[in-house]
Design a protein around this motif. Structure first.
Motif, mmCIF file in Angstrom:
data_model
loop_
_atom_site.group_PDB
_atom_site.id
_atom_site.type_symbol
_atom_site.label_atom_id
_atom_site.label_comp_id
_atom_site.label_asym_id
_atom_site.label_seq_id
_atom_site.Cartn_x
_atom_site.Cartn_y
_atom_site.Cartn_z
ATOM 1 N N ASP A 1 0.641 2.429 -1.566
ATOM 2 C CA ASP A 1 -0.297 1.671 -0.943
ATOM 3 C C ASP A 1 -0.447 2.077 0.349
ATOM 4 O O ASP A 1 -1.655 1.728 0.728
ATOM 5 C CB ASP A 1 0.566 0.485 -1.030
ATOM 6 C CG ASP A 1 0.460 -0.715 -1.859
ATOM 7 O OD1 ASP A 1 -0.255 -0.772 -2.649
ATOM 8 O OD2 ASP A 1 1.612 -0.671 -2.465
ATOM 9 N N GLU A 2 0.159 1.958 1.827
ATOM 10 C CA GLU A 2 -0.041 2.440 2.525
ATOM 11 C C GLU A 2 -1.445 3.662 2.399
ATOM 12 O O GLU A 2 -1.828 4.024 3.904
ATOM 13 C CB GLU A 2 0.901 3.143 3.622
ATOM 14 C CG GLU A 2 0.973 3.342 5.179
ATOM 15 C CD GLU A 2 2.269 3.228 5.886
ATOM 16 O OE1 GLU A 2 2.303 2.961 7.356
ATOM 17 O OE2 GLU A 2 3.473 3.325 5.520
ATOM 18 N N GLU B 1 -4.345 2.191 1.598
ATOM 19 C CA GLU B 1 -5.084 0.841 2.540
ATOM 20 C C GLU B 1 -5.692 2.067 4.062
ATOM 21 O O GLU B 1 -6.883 1.663 4.728
ATOM 22 C CB GLU B 1 -4.364 0.658 2.904
ATOM 23 C CG GLU B 1 -3.778 -0.955 1.458
ATOM 24 C CD GLU B 1 -2.583 -1.286 2.070
ATOM 25 O OE1 GLU B 1 -2.039 -2.007 3.248
ATOM 26 O OE2 GLU B 1 -2.134 -2.391 0.673
ATOM 27 N N GLN C 1 -8.927 3.324 2.396
ATOM 28 C CA GLN C 1 -9.761 2.482 2.567
ATOM 29 C C GLN C 1 -10.870 1.630 3.581
ATOM 30 O O GLN C 1 -12.266 1.086 3.576
ATOM 31 C CB GLN C 1 -9.629 0.909 1.424
ATOM 32 C CG GLN C 1 -9.143 1.259 -0.012
ATOM 33 C CD GLN C 1 -8.802 0.167 -0.264
ATOM 34 O OE1 GLN C 1 -7.504 -0.889 0.030
ATOM 35 N NE2 GLN C 1 -9.756 -0.251 -1.400
ATOM 36 N N ARG C 2 -9.684 1.579 4.914
ATOM 37 C CA ARG C 2 -10.529 0.807 5.960
ATOM 38 C C ARG C 2 -10.658 1.930 6.920
ATOM 39 O O ARG C 2 -10.660 1.295 8.088
ATOM 40 C CB ARG C 2 -8.947 0.330 6.349
ATOM 41 C CG ARG C 2 -8.686 -0.835 5.514
ATOM 42 C CD ARG C 2 -7.442 -1.184 6.440
ATOM 43 N NE ARG C 2 -6.908 -0.984 7.690
ATOM 44 C CZ ARG C 2 -4.759 -0.480 6.862
ATOM 45 N NH1 ARG C 2 -4.717 -0.498 5.609
ATOM 46 N NH2 ARG C 2 -3.986 0.050 7.883
ATOM 47 N N TYR D 1 -6.273 -0.699 -7.568
ATOM 48 C CA TYR D 1 -7.016 -0.215 -6.061
ATOM 49 C C TYR D 1 -8.317 0.427 -7.529
ATOM 50 O O TYR D 1 -9.316 -0.444 -6.151
ATOM 51 C CB TYR D 1 -6.721 0.356 -5.552
ATOM 52 C CG TYR D 1 -5.309 0.300 -4.432
ATOM 53 C CD1 TYR D 1 -6.198 -0.323 -3.115
ATOM 54 C CD2 TYR D 1 -4.747 -0.034 -4.460
ATOM 55 C CE1 TYR D 1 -5.137 -0.356 -2.225
ATOM 56 C CE2 TYR D 1 -3.222 -0.022 -3.744
ATOM 57 C CZ TYR D 1 -4.071 -0.083 -2.480
ATOM 58 O OH TYR D 1 -3.191 -0.737 -1.442
#
Length: 135
Positions: free
Chosen positions: A18-19, A22, A25-26, A52
């Motif tokens: 997840d980390e 993310e 993605q950002r 995702y």
């Protein structure tokens, strides 16, 4: 068209995935393609990748039929990549939010075939389970 294809070989990293995703993605550079290559994970990594992928059309998941290790997974991602530049991120790592914008700008400004950045190493201790106590 994406400016950078980011390839993430993935194998049994559900705790960190997840980390990693993310942080990608950002990115401030939004014109990216995110290629996640599941190398026969036995944990929930593939489920996380599929979640995702369903929410972000920049993410493509390749689910390999057999384990071909990190180098093979990277090569599978390279074959799928469409952008003029490639980036690689290990699935248990994360990147600063402006990393790919900075690297892309350097590459274009200097007509470079390859650019690289610095890195930081973080060490942590993770407690998985309670030790068994003897009575």
């Amino acid at each position: 068209m994406a400016k950078v294809s980011i390839i993430i070989p993935t194998y049994n990293v559900e705790m960190f995935l997840d980390e990693c995703l993310e942080s990608i993605q950002r990115q401030t550079l939004q014109d990216i393609e995110i290629i996640c290559v599941n190398d026969c994970s036995t944990d929930k990594s593939l489920d996380i990748l599929r979640d995702y992928e369903a929410k972000d059309n920049r993410i493509v998941v390749i689910d390999l039929p057999r384990n071909i290790k990190q180098g093979g997974a990277r090569n599978a991602g390279i074959k799928k990549a469409r952008a003029p530049f490639l980036g690689f991120v290990d699935s248990d790592d994360w990147v600063s939010l402006d990393m790919y914008e900075n690297l892309y700008t350097l590459a274009v400004t200097h007509d470079a075939e390859m650019v690289c950045g610095d890195y930081f190493q973080y060490l942590s201790l993770i407690h998985i389970s309670e030790p068994t106590r003897r009575s």
